[in-house]
Design a protein around this motif. Structure first.
Motif, PDB file in Angstrom:
ATOM      1  N   VAL A   8       0.928  -1.231   0.005  1.00  0.00           N
ATOM      2  CA  VAL A   8       0.085  -0.028  -0.143  1.00  0.00           C
ATOM      3  C   VAL A   8       1.043   1.228   0.003  1.00  0.00           C
ATOM      4  O   VAL A   8       1.711   1.304   0.846  1.00  0.00           O
ATOM      5  CB  VAL A   8      -1.067  -0.041   1.159  1.00  0.00           C
ATOM      6  CG1 VAL A   8      -1.790   1.359   1.174  1.00  0.00           C
ATOM      7  CG2 VAL A   8      -1.737  -1.353   1.077  1.00  0.00           C
ATOM      8  N   VAL A 213      -9.129   5.349  -4.097  1.00  0.00           N
ATOM      9  CA  VAL A 213      -9.090   4.304  -3.172  1.00  0.00           C
ATOM     10  C   VAL A 213      -9.135   5.213  -1.612  1.00  0.00           C
ATOM     11  O   VAL A 213      -8.803   6.095  -1.450  1.00  0.00           O
ATOM     12  CB  VAL A 213      -7.755   3.624  -3.159  1.00  0.00           C
ATOM     13  CG1 VAL A 213      -7.972   2.617  -1.838  1.00  0.00           C
ATOM     14  CG2 VAL A 213      -7.882   2.772  -4.210  1.00  0.00           C
ATOM     15  N   LYS A 214     -10.139   4.599  -0.934  1.00  0.00           N
ATOM     16  CA  LYS A 214     -10.558   5.030   0.230  1.00  0.00           C
ATOM     17  C   LYS A 214     -10.591   4.248   1.529  1.00  0.00           C
ATOM     18  O   LYS A 214     -10.804   2.968   1.173  1.00  0.00           O
ATOM     19  CB  LYS A 214     -12.113   6.018   0.344  1.00  0.00           C
ATOM     20  CG  LYS A 214     -12.075   7.040  -0.760  1.00  0.00           C
ATOM     21  CD  LYS A 214     -13.540   7.647  -0.766  1.00  0.00           C
ATOM     22  CE  LYS A 214     -14.379   6.856  -1.330  1.00  0.00           C
ATOM     23  NZ  LYS A 214     -15.006   7.253  -2.734  1.00  0.00           N
ATOM     24  N   ALA A 218     -11.502   0.276   0.378  1.00  0.00           N
ATOM     25  CA  ALA A 218     -10.176  -0.524   0.319  1.00  0.00           C
ATOM     26  C   ALA A 218     -10.392  -1.914   0.283  1.00  0.00           C
ATOM     27  O   ALA A 218      -9.899  -2.640  -0.355  1.00  0.00           O
ATOM     28  CB  ALA A 218      -9.310   0.060   1.210  1.00  0.00           C
ATOM     29  N   LEU A 222      -9.145  -4.457  -2.164  1.00  0.00           N
ATOM     30  CA  LEU A 222      -8.248  -5.357  -2.130  1.00  0.00           C
ATOM     31  C   LEU A 222      -8.285  -6.887  -2.091  1.00  0.00           C
ATOM     32  O   LEU A 222      -7.283  -7.482  -2.107  1.00  0.00           O
ATOM     33  CB  LEU A 222      -7.556  -4.886  -0.807  1.00  0.00           C
ATOM     34  CG  LEU A 222      -6.852  -3.427  -1.024  1.00  0.00           C
ATOM     35  CD1 LEU A 222      -6.714  -2.702   0.286  1.00  0.00           C
ATOM     36  CD2 LEU A 222      -5.203  -3.552  -1.725  1.00  0.00           C
ATOM     37  N   ALA A 230      -2.453  -1.265  -3.100  1.00  0.00           N
ATOM     38  CA  ALA A 230      -2.963   0.045  -3.643  1.00  0.00           C
ATOM     39  C   ALA A 230      -2.178   1.309  -3.812  1.00  0.00           C
ATOM     40  O   ALA A 230      -1.102   1.139  -3.128  1.00  0.00           O
ATOM     41  CB  ALA A 230      -4.263   0.424  -2.563  1.00  0.00           C
ATOM     42  N   VAL A 232      -2.269   5.107  -3.562  1.00  0.00           N
ATOM     43  CA  VAL A 232      -3.188   5.779  -3.020  1.00  0.00           C
ATOM     44  C   VAL A 232      -2.693   7.453  -3.196  1.00  0.00           C
ATOM     45  O   VAL A 232      -1.939   7.707  -2.634  1.00  0.00           O
ATOM     46  CB  VAL A 232      -3.661   5.688  -1.398  1.00  0.00           C
ATOM     47  CG1 VAL A 232      -4.544   6.367  -0.782  1.00  0.00           C
ATOM     48  CG2 VAL A 232      -3.944   4.195  -1.347  1.00  0.00           C
ATOM     49  N   ILE A 245      -6.921   2.587   5.148  1.00  0.00           N
ATOM     50  CA  ILE A 245      -6.742   1.781   3.907  1.00  0.00           C
ATOM     51  C   ILE A 245      -5.707   0.640   4.307  1.00  0.00           C
ATOM     52  O   ILE A 245      -5.848  -0.724   3.944  1.00  0.00           O
ATOM     53  CB  ILE A 245      -6.247   2.473   2.963  1.00  0.00           C
ATOM     54  CG1 ILE A 245      -7.231   3.477   2.544  1.00  0.00           C
ATOM     55  CG2 ILE A 245      -5.654   1.645   1.638  1.00  0.00           C
ATOM     56  CD1 ILE A 245      -6.975   4.648   1.505  1.00  0.00           C
TER      57      ILE A 245
END
Ligand SMILES: O=C(CO)COP(=O)(O)O
Length: 249
Positions: A8, A213-214, A218, A222, A230, A232, A245
């Protein structure tokens, strides 16, 4: 396919001043108290990398640049080389983001050359691809991303640590996201294009999803097959949002 640990990464874009180091510190602290089940990285503006490296030292948060020049050094006013990012404390670099492809005219060949430079400097590249809204509406999304993979991934990536990020241009900063089925379809096609390009070397690198993406979406994104993490933007600027996230991963 069972995926390895997810990545991430937060792309701060041209946001963040020295005051924002507090967000990095808060992230580090939270991940010290409760380890993330994934790799976590922040990619701030280049001016912040060295200071942020000091703040993040000894913690679990990795650091990346947002771009690098294809050459190692020279008369390139305003540019930063891959080795300079490594020197400042980064271990990753985002390359070929759509904002650079569109705003700075970067081609697939440019992205491939930058990727070579990143590898030479010991950086793990995160290579971005994605279709525009017009391309999606014309039914060309798969064709576009497959073409971008073939042109943007140098063969020297085989056997190296790297990631690809699928970021539909129309989902970036808009609050819009593809359906989970659309994400699955594109990620499967991206994987196939990676294997077609790199053989076995294209089979394991994670394919991140990026675009609005929040914390609230998420977990479902995912969980999609072949979503290996991700990338972001906006939601990575505040540690509390980014942690939401990370916890979903
Ligand atoms: O471009 C992005 C990350 O590289 C995505 O940005 P947002 O998360 O703000 O949509």
């Amino acid at each position: 396919m069972k995926q390895s640990v997810k990545l991430v990464a937060g792309n701060w874009k041209m946001n963040g001043l020295g005051a924002s180091l507090g967000e990095a510190e808060a992230l580090k602290q939270a991940l010290t108290e409760q380890a993330a089940g994934c790799r976590v990285a922040l990619c701030p503006p280049a001016t912040l990398i060295e200071r942020m490296a000091r703040v993040l030292a000894g913690g679990a948060v990795e650091l990346g640049g947002q771009d690098c020049h294809a050459e190692a050094s020279g008369a390139f006013t305003g540019s930063v080389s891959a080795e300079m990012l490594t020197d400042a404390g980064a271990n990753l670099v985002i390359l070929g983001h759509s904002e650079r492809r569109t705003g700075f005219g970067e081609t697939d060949a440019d992205v491939a050359a930058k990727t070579e430079a990143a590898l030479a400097a010991g950086l793990e590249p995160i290579i971005c691809i994605g279709e525009t809204l017009a391309e999606r509406e014309a039914g060309q999304a798969i064709e576009i991303v497959s073409h971008q993979i073939a042109g943007s991934l140098p063969l020297s990536l085989s056997g190296k640590a790297f990631a690809v990020a699928y970021e539909p241009v129309w989902a970036i900063g808009t609050g819009l996201t593809p359906t989970l089925e659309q994400i699955e379809e594109v990620h499967a096609a991206v994987r196939a294009a990676m294997v077609a390009r790199l053989g076995e070397g294209g089979r394991t690198a994670p394919i991140l999803y990026g675009g609005s993406v929040k914390p609230s979406n998420a977990a479902e994104i995912l969980a999609v097959a072949e979503v290996g993490g991700a990338l972001v933007g906006g939601a990575s600027l505040k540690a509390a949002d980014f942690l939401g996230i990370i916890r979903a991963a």
